[in-house]
Design a protein around this motif. Structure first.
Motif, PDB file in Angstrom:
ATOM      1  N   GLU A  81       9.730  25.229 -29.303  1.00 31.41           N
ATOM      2  CA  GLU A  81       9.356  24.359 -30.418  1.00 31.41           C
ATOM      3  C   GLU A  81       8.745  25.185 -31.539  1.00 31.41           C
ATOM      4  N   VAL A  82       9.067  24.807 -32.790  1.00 30.01           N
ATOM      5  CA  VAL A  82       8.492  25.427 -33.979  1.00 30.01           C
ATOM      6  C   VAL A  82       7.906  24.308 -34.831  1.00 30.01           C
ATOM      7  N   PHE A  83       6.642  24.456 -35.248  1.00 26.80           N
ATOM      8  CA  PHE A  83       5.933  23.379 -35.930  1.00 26.80           C
ATOM      9  C   PHE A  83       5.617  23.686 -37.384  1.00 26.80           C
ATOM     10  N   VAL A  84       5.972  24.847 -37.906  1.00 29.20           N
ATOM     11  CA  VAL A  84       5.641  25.203 -39.291  1.00 29.20           C
ATOM     12  C   VAL A  84       6.898  25.707 -39.990  1.00 29.20           C
ATOM     13  N   ARG A  85       6.812  25.747 -41.311  1.00 28.70           N
ATOM     14  CA  ARG A  85       7.899  26.284 -42.122  1.00 28.70           C
ATOM     15  C   ARG A  85       7.322  27.271 -43.135  1.00 28.70           C
ATOM     16  N   ASP A  86       8.177  28.018 -43.759  1.00 31.37           N
ATOM     17  CA  ASP A  86       7.742  29.065 -44.680  1.00 31.37           C
ATOM     18  C   ASP A  86       7.011  28.456 -45.880  1.00 31.37           C
ATOM     19  N   GLY A  87       5.845  29.045 -46.225  1.00 31.69           N
ATOM     20  CA  GLY A  87       5.067  28.578 -47.352  1.00 31.69           C
ATOM     21  C   GLY A  87       4.097  27.461 -47.033  1.00 31.69           C
ATOM     22  N   GLU A  88       4.112  26.957 -45.821  1.00 29.58           N
ATOM     23  CA  GLU A  88       3.234  25.839 -45.454  1.00 29.58           C
ATOM     24  C   GLU A  88       1.803  26.334 -45.239  1.00 29.58           C
ATOM     25  N   ARG A  89       0.834  25.529 -45.688  1.00 28.73           N
ATOM     26  CA  ARG A  89      -0.569  25.840 -45.466  1.00 28.73           C
ATOM     27  C   ARG A  89      -1.003  25.290 -44.113  1.00 28.73           C
ATOM     28  N   VAL A  90      -1.725  26.089 -43.345  1.00 28.12           N
ATOM     29  CA  VAL A  90      -2.181  25.681 -42.020  1.00 28.12           C
ATOM     30  C   VAL A  90      -3.682  25.918 -41.926  1.00 28.12           C
TER      31      VAL A  90
END
Length: 358
Positions: A81-90
């Motif tokens: 599973e992958v929960f983030v994408r490029d450029g996303e703030r976490v």
């Protein structure tokens, strides 16, 4: 009539010539004034520009820096599973991706079984007959009985009512009983040693401690299948994460750019450092955002030039030396709150005010 017209024309030409003489006489003075004003204007402009440069140093060899964290998986396995994408703030602690946990759940079950086996072994050793002292008591009774038999045979031997063989057999039985006592005592010491606790883990049995450590390691590996953000920031290079991809342990697969603590690294000429001090105010202009100007201050001045810390520093081994003005990295902290998003690597024009007044 023609003569009168000619005379009138000549008088008019003479009058025009008389009026033109002062005009020609004034032109050289205008040129002189122009030739004097232009150099003076240039001098005034140059002086004004030079005056504007006093009390500050500027460089366009400056770039925005943001701390980056390389994210890797501490366990190997397949991405499920992958929960983030490029450029996303976490945020710190946010789940980024998950590695297949099934192999680590099986490993945890195996360690639980090993711990249960170690506990059962400890119970068996604690209840061993050798540890209870039963064999020692029986050996002592055998010794007492053998000695009584030997004393009876010796009395009969002294009176001549028994054979030498019976006397020696009774004596041998005493020796055997004593040897059995020594064996029972040795077995008891061995049984005690098996359940002894070492100084490293004085409150636990070593086998149980080892099994618990293995279980904790398995639990840790299982938790590490969920890779979380160690700090707040913006995700970069997330396109390298693909479901089904096989990951190797400690191989960087993601970059997290911190959104707080941005700073500017300005490379000033060494000749600009004479009046520069830590804490002096600074001003930063961004090529990407022409209208945005941020205030800051000098946080630190580099301990060496850029060439000194390069992988291959310059060497003068041939004698053909040309002096080159070196650049020294100066770290400038940003004091203002930016109105536009800051991107690592942006080109900046940095100005440090070396005098108290700007």
């Amino acid at each position: 009539m023609a003569e009168a017209d000619a005379r009138i024309g000549g008088e008019a030409s003479a009058a025009h010539a008389v009026e033109a003489i002062p005009a020609r006489a004034r032109r050289p003075w205008g040129r002189v004034a122009l030739m004097a004003v232009v150099p003076l204007a240039l001098l005034a402009g140059g002086f004004s520009y030079w005056q504007s440069l006093q009390g500050k140093v500027t460089t366009d060899n400056a770039y925005l820096k943001q701390d980056r964290v390389s994210i890797s998986s501490e366990v190997s396995g397949k991405i499920v599973e992958v929960f983030v994408r490029d450029g996303e703030r976490v945020e710190a602690g946010q789940l980024l991706f998950r590695v297949d946990p099934e192999p680590y759940r099986i490993q945890l079950a195996q360690t639980n079984a090993a711990l249960a086996g170690a506990q059962a072994d400890l119970t068996a050793l604690s209840n061993a007959p050798a540890l209870s002292g039963v064999d020692i008591a029986a050996a002592r009774e055998d010794i007492a009985f053998a000695r009584s038999q030997f004393e009876r045979q010796r009395a009969l031997w002294e009176r001549g009512f028994t054979t030498k063989a019976a006397y020696e057999a009774a004596q041998h039985a005493v020796s055997q009983a004593q040897e059995q006592l020594r064996v029972a005592q040795a077995e008891q010491q061995e049984a005690r040693a098996r359940i002894a606790r070492g100084a490293a883990v004085p409150d636990q049995d070593p086998r149980i401690a080892a099994a618990r450590a293995q279980r904790e390691a398995a639990e840790l590996d299982l938790r590490r299948t969920e890779v979380r953000a160690p700090t707040a920031g913006r995700v970069a290079e997330a396109d390298r994460l693909q479901v089904g991809q096989e990951l190797m342990r400690n191989m960087p697969v993601l970059t997290l750019v911190k959104t707080v603590g941005s700073y500017v690294e300005a490379n000033f000429r060494e000749t600009d450092l004479a009046d520069m001090r830590v804490g002096q105010p600074a001003e930063m202009r961004f090529d990407a955002y022409p209208g945005m100007v941020l205030k800051g201050h000098v946080a630190s001045i580099g301990a060496g030039t850029g060439s000194e810390f390069s992988i291959l520093p310059a060497q003068n081994a041939t004698g053909n030396w040309v002096k080159v003005t070196q650049r020294v990295p100066v770290r400038i902290a940003i004091d203002d709150t930016p109105t536009r998003p800051l991107i690592a690597g942006l080109s900046i024009e940095a100005t440090v005010f070396t005098e108290e007044k700007r």
